[in-house]
Design a protein around this motif. Structure first.
Motif, PDB file in Angstrom:
ATOM      1  N   LEU A  10      29.849 -32.603 -14.741  1.00 14.33           N
ATOM      2  CA  LEU A  10      31.092 -32.485 -13.824  1.00 14.33           C
ATOM      3  C   LEU A  10      31.241 -33.752 -12.670  1.00 14.33           C
ATOM      4  CD1 LEU A  10      31.414 -28.941 -13.441  1.00 14.33           C
ATOM      5  CD2 LEU A  10      32.520 -30.142 -14.878  1.00 14.33           C
ATOM      6  N   GLY A  11      29.792 -34.315 -12.308  1.00 15.10           N
ATOM      7  CA  GLY A  11      29.636 -35.070 -11.587  1.00 15.10           C
ATOM      8  C   GLY A  11      29.577 -34.863 -10.244  1.00 15.10           C
ATOM      9  N   ILE A  12      29.396 -33.204  -9.775  1.00 16.63           N
ATOM     10  CA  ILE A  12      29.091 -32.943  -8.845  1.00 16.63           C
ATOM     11  C   ILE A  12      27.662 -33.190  -8.135  1.00 16.63           C
ATOM     12  CG2 ILE A  12      28.947 -30.568  -7.451  1.00 16.63           C
ATOM     13  CD1 ILE A  12      31.046 -29.381  -9.565  1.00 16.63           C
ATOM     14  N   PRO A  13      27.648 -33.511  -6.883  1.00 16.38           N
ATOM     15  CA  PRO A  13      26.248 -33.875  -6.554  1.00 16.38           C
ATOM     16  C   PRO A  13      25.328 -32.653  -6.315  1.00 16.38           C
ATOM     17  CG  PRO A  13      27.883 -34.304  -4.818  1.00 16.38           C
ATOM     18  CD  PRO A  13      28.694 -33.831  -6.129  1.00 16.38           C
ATOM     19  N   GLU A  14      24.092 -33.021  -6.657  1.00 12.33           N
ATOM     20  CA  GLU A  14      22.951 -31.931  -6.459  1.00 12.33           C
ATOM     21  C   GLU A  14      23.025 -31.542  -5.063  1.00 12.33           C
ATOM     22  OE1 GLU A  14      19.811 -33.694  -9.595  1.00 12.33           O
ATOM     23  OE2 GLU A  14      19.413 -34.230  -7.539  1.00 12.33           O
ATOM     24  N   THR A  15      22.548 -30.354  -4.965  1.00 12.89           N
ATOM     25  CA  THR A  15      22.406 -29.754  -3.650  1.00 12.89           C
ATOM     26  C   THR A  15      20.661 -29.562  -3.497  1.00 12.89           C
ATOM     27  OG1 THR A  15      24.436 -28.333  -3.559  1.00 12.89           O
ATOM     28  CG2 THR A  15      22.626 -27.885  -1.836  1.00 12.89           C
ATOM     29  N   LEU A  16      20.368 -30.139  -2.542  1.00 10.25           N
ATOM     30  CA  LEU A  16      19.021 -30.342  -2.218  1.00 10.25           C
ATOM     31  C   LEU A  16      18.561 -29.752  -0.662  1.00 10.25           C
ATOM     32  CD1 LEU A  16      18.191 -33.855  -3.381  1.00 10.25           C
ATOM     33  CD2 LEU A  16      17.834 -31.780  -4.568  1.00 10.25           C
ATOM     34  N   LEU A  17      17.987 -28.325  -0.836  1.00  9.53           N
ATOM     35  CA  LEU A  17      17.409 -27.763   0.358  1.00  9.53           C
ATOM     36  C   LEU A  17      16.605 -28.474   1.169  1.00  9.53           C
ATOM     37  CD1 LEU A  17      17.622 -24.157  -0.771  1.00  9.53           C
ATOM     38  CD2 LEU A  17      19.571 -25.343   0.592  1.00  9.53           C
ATOM     39  N   THR A  18      16.440 -28.264   2.482  1.00  2.00           N
ATOM     40  CA  THR A  18      15.325 -28.875   3.136  1.00  2.00           C
ATOM     41  C   THR A  18      14.139 -28.297   2.951  1.00  2.00           C
ATOM     42  OG1 THR A  18      16.125 -27.877   5.233  1.00  2.00           O
ATOM     43  CG2 THR A  18      17.145 -30.109   4.951  1.00  2.00           C
ATOM     44  N   PRO A  19      12.863 -28.962   3.018  1.00  2.00           N
ATOM     45  CA  PRO A  19      11.698 -28.214   3.104  1.00  2.00           C
ATOM     46  C   PRO A  19      11.720 -27.180   4.250  1.00  2.00           C
ATOM     47  CG  PRO A  19      11.314 -30.708   2.722  1.00  2.00           C
ATOM     48  CD  PRO A  19      12.836 -30.355   3.142  1.00  2.00           C
ATOM     49  N   ASP A  20      10.726 -26.172   4.303  1.00  3.23           N
ATOM     50  CA  ASP A  20      10.560 -25.229   5.197  1.00  3.23           C
ATOM     51  C   ASP A  20       9.163 -25.171   5.378  1.00  3.23           C
ATOM     52  OD1 ASP A  20      10.321 -23.064   6.974  1.00  3.23           O
ATOM     53  OD2 ASP A  20      11.846 -21.998   5.876  1.00  3.23           O
ATOM     54  N   GLU A  21       8.710 -26.347   6.170  1.00  3.15           N
ATOM     55  CA  GLU A  21       7.146 -26.539   6.254  1.00  3.15           C
ATOM     56  C   GLU A  21       6.388 -25.393   6.799  1.00  3.15           C
ATOM     57  OE1 GLU A  21       7.249 -30.168   8.201  1.00  3.15           O
ATOM     58  OE2 GLU A  21       8.206 -31.121   6.461  1.00  3.15           O
ATOM     59  N   GLU A  22       7.093 -24.656   7.666  1.00  2.88           N
ATOM     60  CA  GLU A  22       6.231 -23.443   8.325  1.00  2.88           C
ATOM     61  C   GLU A  22       6.095 -22.416   7.513  1.00  2.88           C
ATOM     62  OE1 GLU A  22       7.220 -22.372  12.899  1.00  2.88           O
ATOM     63  OE2 GLU A  22       9.082 -23.791  12.157  1.00  2.88           O
ATOM     64  N   VAL A  23       7.033 -22.117   6.563  1.00  2.00           N
ATOM     65  CA  VAL A  23       6.641 -21.048   5.633  1.00  2.00           C
ATOM     66  C   VAL A  23       5.898 -21.531   4.634  1.00  2.00           C
ATOM     67  CG1 VAL A  23       8.147 -19.705   3.764  1.00  2.00           C
ATOM     68  CG2 VAL A  23       9.053 -20.056   5.857  1.00  2.00           C
ATOM     69  N   ASP A  24       6.013 -22.820   4.269  1.00  5.03           N
ATOM     70  CA  ASP A  24       4.869 -23.438   3.006  1.00  5.03           C
ATOM     71  C   ASP A  24       3.500 -23.164   3.683  1.00  5.03           C
ATOM     72  OD1 ASP A  24       7.211 -23.680   1.339  1.00  5.03           O
ATOM     73  OD2 ASP A  24       7.164 -25.798   1.964  1.00  5.03           O
ATOM     74  N   ALA A  25       3.313 -23.519   4.939  1.00  6.18           N
ATOM     75  CA  ALA A  25       2.246 -23.751   5.720  1.00  6.18           C
ATOM     76  C   ALA A  25       1.428 -22.094   5.682  1.00  6.18           C
ATOM     77  CB  ALA A  25       2.220 -24.250   6.997  1.00  6.18           C
ATOM     78  N   ARG A  26       2.337 -21.237   6.053  1.00  6.02           N
ATOM     79  CA  ARG A  26       1.847 -19.786   6.300  1.00  6.02           C
ATOM     80  C   ARG A  26       1.442 -19.360   4.950  1.00  6.02           C
ATOM     81  NH1 ARG A  26      -0.281 -20.755  10.010  1.00  6.02           N
ATOM     82  NH2 ARG A  26      -1.473 -18.903   9.138  1.00  6.02           N
ATOM     83  N   LEU A  27       2.391 -19.416   3.888  1.00  8.04           N
ATOM     84  CA  LEU A  27       1.969 -18.951   2.569  1.00  8.04           C
ATOM     85  C   LEU A  27       0.745 -19.884   2.033  1.00  8.04           C
ATOM     86  CD1 LEU A  27       5.523 -18.811   1.030  1.00  8.04           C
ATOM     87  CD2 LEU A  27       3.847 -16.805   1.605  1.00  8.04           C
ATOM     88  N   ALA A  28       0.468 -21.211   2.197  1.00  3.84           N
ATOM     89  CA  ALA A  28      -0.822 -21.796   1.991  1.00  3.84           C
ATOM     90  C   ALA A  28      -1.982 -21.268   2.535  1.00  3.84           C
ATOM     91  CB  ALA A  28      -0.522 -23.405   1.990  1.00  3.84           C
TER      92      ALA A  28
END
Length: 141
Positions: A10-28
């Motif tokens: 369809l040619g609709i652009p991809e949606t790319l969410l921004t990283p959530d570095e705080e969540v990633d850090a807490r889970l890591a």
């Protein structure tokens, strides 16, 4: 595998969410998903992890509820990122995975409680977002 599989016809652009570095850090760091959700309630990833834990423990209704919250928080994030209700949300972009995992968990829990209409609707939404997402999530990727 067809050349058209996974292509955005369809040619609709991809949606790319921004990283959530705080969540990633807490889970890591080993924080429990319930603690991450309490601190970052907008995190689809944390809600999807809670949904997975509940499902694995046989708490299907709780899994459904957690996945539904993750799904709705993901919709909020997608809209904030410019998504207009359709178009690709690629699993290859790691920040999108929380939303897609919430969709997967919601479909799985809906199937477990016999909600066939929701299984079909969410399955189509997941496939339309990324035709490879369900397979990758099921494979633990």
């Amino acid at each position: 595998m067809s050349d058209e599989l996974g292509r955005n016809l369809l040619g609709i652009p991809e949606t790319l969410l921004t990283p959530d570095e705080e969540v990633d850090a807490r889970l890591a760091a080993g924080d429990e998903p319930v603690d991450v959700v309490a601190r970052f309630p907008a995190s689809s990833l944390a809600w999807s992890l809670l949904a997975d834990e509940a499902y694995d423990d046989g708490r299907t209704v709780e899994s459904y509820a957690y996945a539904r919250v993750g799904y709705h928080r993901g919709l909020d994030a997608l809209r904030h990122a410019g998504w207009r209700g359709q178009g690709p949300v690629p699993y290859s972009h790691e920040p999108n995975r929380g939303f897609l995992r919430s969709l997967y968990a919601l479909q799985r829990a809906a199937a477990a409680i016999g909600e066939a209409t929701e299984v079909d609707r969410i399955g189509k939404f997941l496939h339309d977002s990324d035709p490879t997402a369900a397979e990758q999530i099921a494979a633990g990727k």
